[in-house]
Design a protein around this motif. Structure first.
Motif, PDB file in Angstrom:
ATOM      1  N   PHE A  52      47.520  75.637  49.126  1.00 43.59           N
ATOM      2  CA  PHE A  52      46.892  76.450  49.457  1.00 43.59           C
ATOM      3  C   PHE A  52      47.881  77.725  49.381  1.00 43.59           C
ATOM      4  O   PHE A  52      49.122  77.763  49.282  1.00 43.59           O
ATOM      5  CB  PHE A  52      46.785  76.648  51.458  1.00 43.59           C
ATOM      6  CG  PHE A  52      48.043  76.121  51.924  1.00 43.59           C
ATOM      7  CD1 PHE A  52      48.957  77.175  52.552  1.00 43.59           C
ATOM      8  CD2 PHE A  52      48.248  74.801  52.236  1.00 43.59           C
ATOM      9  CE1 PHE A  52      49.804  76.926  53.097  1.00 43.59           C
ATOM     10  CE2 PHE A  52      49.272  74.400  53.007  1.00 43.59           C
ATOM     11  CZ  PHE A  52      50.032  75.529  53.502  1.00 43.59           C
ATOM     12  N   ASP A  53      47.343  79.154  49.398  1.00 43.78           N
ATOM     13  CA  ASP A  53      47.965  80.246  49.211  1.00 43.78           C
ATOM     14  C   ASP A  53      48.308  80.868  50.474  1.00 43.78           C
ATOM     15  O   ASP A  53      48.247  80.140  51.389  1.00 43.78           O
ATOM     16  CB  ASP A  53      47.165  81.289  48.437  1.00 43.78           C
ATOM     17  CG  ASP A  53      45.661  81.528  49.144  1.00 43.78           C
ATOM     18  OD1 ASP A  53      45.606  81.462  50.371  1.00 43.78           O
ATOM     19  OD2 ASP A  53      44.705  81.934  48.383  1.00 43.78           O
ATOM     20  N   THR A  54      48.941  82.129  50.110  1.00 41.80           N
ATOM     21  CA  THR A  54      49.430  82.734  51.480  1.00 41.80           C
ATOM     22  C   THR A  54      48.564  83.118  52.615  1.00 41.80           C
ATOM     23  O   THR A  54      48.892  83.487  53.568  1.00 41.80           O
ATOM     24  CB  THR A  54      50.160  83.842  51.113  1.00 41.80           C
ATOM     25  OG1 THR A  54      49.447  84.816  50.214  1.00 41.80           O
ATOM     26  CG2 THR A  54      51.572  83.614  50.153  1.00 41.80           C
ATOM     27  N   SER A  55      47.255  83.022  52.318  1.00 43.24           N
ATOM     28  CA  SER A  55      46.259  83.264  53.087  1.00 43.24           C
ATOM     29  C   SER A  55      45.733  82.067  53.858  1.00 43.24           C
ATOM     30  O   SER A  55      44.792  82.149  54.475  1.00 43.24           O
ATOM     31  CB  SER A  55      45.032  84.363  52.489  1.00 43.24           C
ATOM     32  OG  SER A  55      44.584  83.600  51.635  1.00 43.24           O
ATOM     33  N   GLY A  56      46.477  80.892  53.328  1.00 38.60           N
ATOM     34  CA  GLY A  56      45.762  79.450  53.776  1.00 38.60           C
ATOM     35  C   GLY A  56      44.544  79.044  53.126  1.00 38.60           C
ATOM     36  O   GLY A  56      43.880  78.157  53.437  1.00 38.60           O
ATOM     37  N   LYS A  57      44.199  79.614  51.994  1.00 37.51           N
ATOM     38  CA  LYS A  57      43.088  79.389  51.265  1.00 37.51           C
ATOM     39  C   LYS A  57      43.276  78.163  50.080  1.00 37.51           C
ATOM     40  O   LYS A  57      44.376  78.221  49.529  1.00 37.51           O
ATOM     41  CB  LYS A  57      42.373  80.196  50.466  1.00 37.51           C
ATOM     42  CG  LYS A  57      41.893  81.504  51.580  1.00 37.51           C
ATOM     43  CD  LYS A  57      40.953  80.893  52.518  1.00 37.51           C
ATOM     44  CE  LYS A  57      40.677  82.032  53.520  1.00 37.51           C
ATOM     45  NZ  LYS A  57      39.933  81.479  54.892  1.00 37.51           N
ATOM     46  N   LEU A  58      42.308  77.352  49.841  1.00 37.96           N
ATOM     47  CA  LEU A  58      42.651  76.274  48.641  1.00 37.96           C
ATOM     48  C   LEU A  58      42.842  76.877  47.314  1.00 37.96           C
ATOM     49  O   LEU A  58      42.235  77.778  46.865  1.00 37.96           O
ATOM     50  CB  LEU A  58      41.195  75.248  48.654  1.00 37.96           C
ATOM     51  CG  LEU A  58      41.270  74.258  47.426  1.00 37.96           C
ATOM     52  CD1 LEU A  58      42.533  73.071  47.791  1.00 37.96           C
ATOM     53  CD2 LEU A  58      39.900  73.673  47.659  1.00 37.96           C
TER      54      LEU A  58
ATOM     55  N   LYS B 145      56.847  80.160  49.320  1.00 40.80           N
ATOM     56  CA  LYS B 145      56.773  81.782  49.208  1.00 40.80           C
ATOM     57  C   LYS B 145      55.146  81.920  48.671  1.00 40.80           C
ATOM     58  O   LYS B 145      54.706  83.139  48.840  1.00 40.80           O
ATOM     59  CB  LYS B 145      57.818  82.324  48.180  1.00 40.80           C
ATOM     60  CG  LYS B 145      57.557  82.121  46.553  1.00 40.80           C
ATOM     61  CD  LYS B 145      58.696  82.587  45.814  1.00 40.80           C
ATOM     62  CE  LYS B 145      58.582  82.183  44.488  1.00 40.80           C
ATOM     63  NZ  LYS B 145      57.119  82.321  43.867  1.00 40.80           N
ATOM     64  N   ASP B 146      54.655  81.044  48.024  1.00 39.27           N
ATOM     65  CA  ASP B 146      53.257  81.238  47.542  1.00 39.27           C
ATOM     66  C   ASP B 146      52.091  80.550  48.551  1.00 39.27           C
ATOM     67  O   ASP B 146      51.116  80.551  48.277  1.00 39.27           O
ATOM     68  CB  ASP B 146      53.199  80.722  46.117  1.00 39.27           C
ATOM     69  CG  ASP B 146      54.227  81.455  45.137  1.00 39.27           C
ATOM     70  OD1 ASP B 146      54.107  82.644  45.255  1.00 39.27           O
ATOM     71  OD2 ASP B 146      54.842  80.708  44.542  1.00 39.27           O
TER      72      ASP B 146
END
Length: 367
Positions: A106-112, A72-73
């Motif tokens: 990675f987060d929900t936007s695909g960032k590290l 979910k994250d």
């Protein structure tokens, strides 16, 4: 579907070759698609519920892709980076490269968010130093699982042992658990430095019923499908070059099913603690079967059939077939995994019509 960058590994399907792609089911019904680029990057893109790329993919430094897992994250990637062998002489032969394997959060936007090495090379421990655990060209593929709080990486590893004035390199597998904050979980009950040796087709699943990560390997230690650390035989095989593990899923009520192949013939084995208590001869003529949870109480076995993929659903309690065999119009890859989705469907990332395209094969739930 066209990708914004080319994919490395199309057409190469050996257990030492690079894995081109991996997919993971997002809780919202979409997907994370990871692919190995041709420029030292592993790319991560968000697919909508229509299995189409949306937004701009993120690139992470990496020379090999292993797996991707979602929550979910956001999720985690398992990938390989360049490492250092050092200058300790080998007792014989060659074993380079000496690379490192990393879990990338990675987060929900695909960032590290964070990254954690799950091999053990450091500035003072190179690949040819005694006690090193590194990633090389041989039998290095891995898989991911999560219990919702931690992440587990299970993968092939090189094992360095000092032998007088030189070092010998062996091969086995390694399972490491990483916390939600990115720290290695010291002393985790299911983790191990080395499990099976020699080993290939490392497979892992989280079992919420028992509170354990469960692992199986194919190994030439008595030539079998086994549970590692300590060795426990699931199914007896033969070391004739045709022994391969498939995938591992939860059985309906208790225990597990694993697919494996010997002599190009695929079996399904049900086990609870170790030794199989039920064998299903599937009739699938392949060395590399895939198995995935398929809706409620079912599992889907797939395998290469000419230029397409053959599939058969099974009851995950009894092991009996459910429905008729069918064909999926997509290209199979020996080591790419199908993934299960919250709606009961499964998806598979297959090679597209060019080196920069992908076909997402989606199998809807069986009614």
């Amino acid at each position: 579907m066209k990708l914004p960058s080319a994919v490395t590994g199309y057409g190469a399907e050996g257990d030492t070759d690079k894995l081109p792609m991996a997919i993971a089911a997002r809780p919202d019904g979409g997907s994370w698609l990871a692919w190995l680029g041709t420029n030292g990057k592993v790319y991560l893109g968000h697919l909508g519920c229509d299995d189409k790329l949306t937004g701009t993919p993120t690139g992470f430094t990496g020379i090999d892709l292993q797996d991707v897992q979602a929550d979910k994250d956001g999720g985690v990637l398992l990938l390989t980076r360049k490492g250092d062998c050092g200058d300790t002489p080998l007792c014989g032969g060659t074993s380079s490269p000496c690379n490192t394997t990393h879990l990338i959060r990675f987060d929900t936007s695909g960032k590290l968010v964070w990254e954690r090495q799950v091999t053990n090379l450091t500035s003072s421990r190179a690949g040819y130093d005694d006690g090193a655990r590194f990633t090389w060209w041989y039998q290095h593929h891995g898989r991911l699982a999560t219990d919702g709080k931690t992440f587990a990486a299970y993968f092939g590893v090189a094992i360095t042992v000092r032998n007088g004035s030189c070092s010998d390199i062996h091969e086995g597998d390694r399972m490491q658990v990483v916390s939600a904050g990115g720290a290695l979980v010291s002393g985790h009950k299911d983790a191990f430095e080395v499990g099976c040796s020699h080993a290939w087709t490392s497979r892992i699943v989280w079992d919420p019923r028992t509170g354990h990560y469960v692992t199986v390997c194919a190994t030439d230690n008595n030539c079998r499908i086994a549970r590692p650390n300590p060795y426990r035989t699931v199914a007896a095989g033969t070391c004739d070059g045709t022994l391969f593990g498939g995938d591992l899923v939860l059985a309906k009520s208790s225990g597990y099913w694993t697919a494996w192949s010997q002599g190009g013939k695929t079996r399904l084995e049900h086990f609870t603690s170790a030794k199989s208590d039920k064998t299903v001869s599937t009739g699938a003529a392949t060395s590399h079967p895939h198995l995935v949870t398929y809706g409620t109480g079912r599992m889907l076995l797939t395998w290469q059939s000419g230029s397409a993929i053959a599939a058969q659903a099974y009851d995950s309690g009894t092991g009996k077939t459910a429905g008729a065999k069918f064909t999926i119009a997509a290209k199979d890859h020996n080591y790419t995994a199908f993934k299960a989705y919250p709606d009961g469907s499964v998806a598979y990332p297959a090679a597209g019509s060019s080196g920069s395209s992908v076909t997402i094969a989606r199998v809807l739930p069986l009614s």
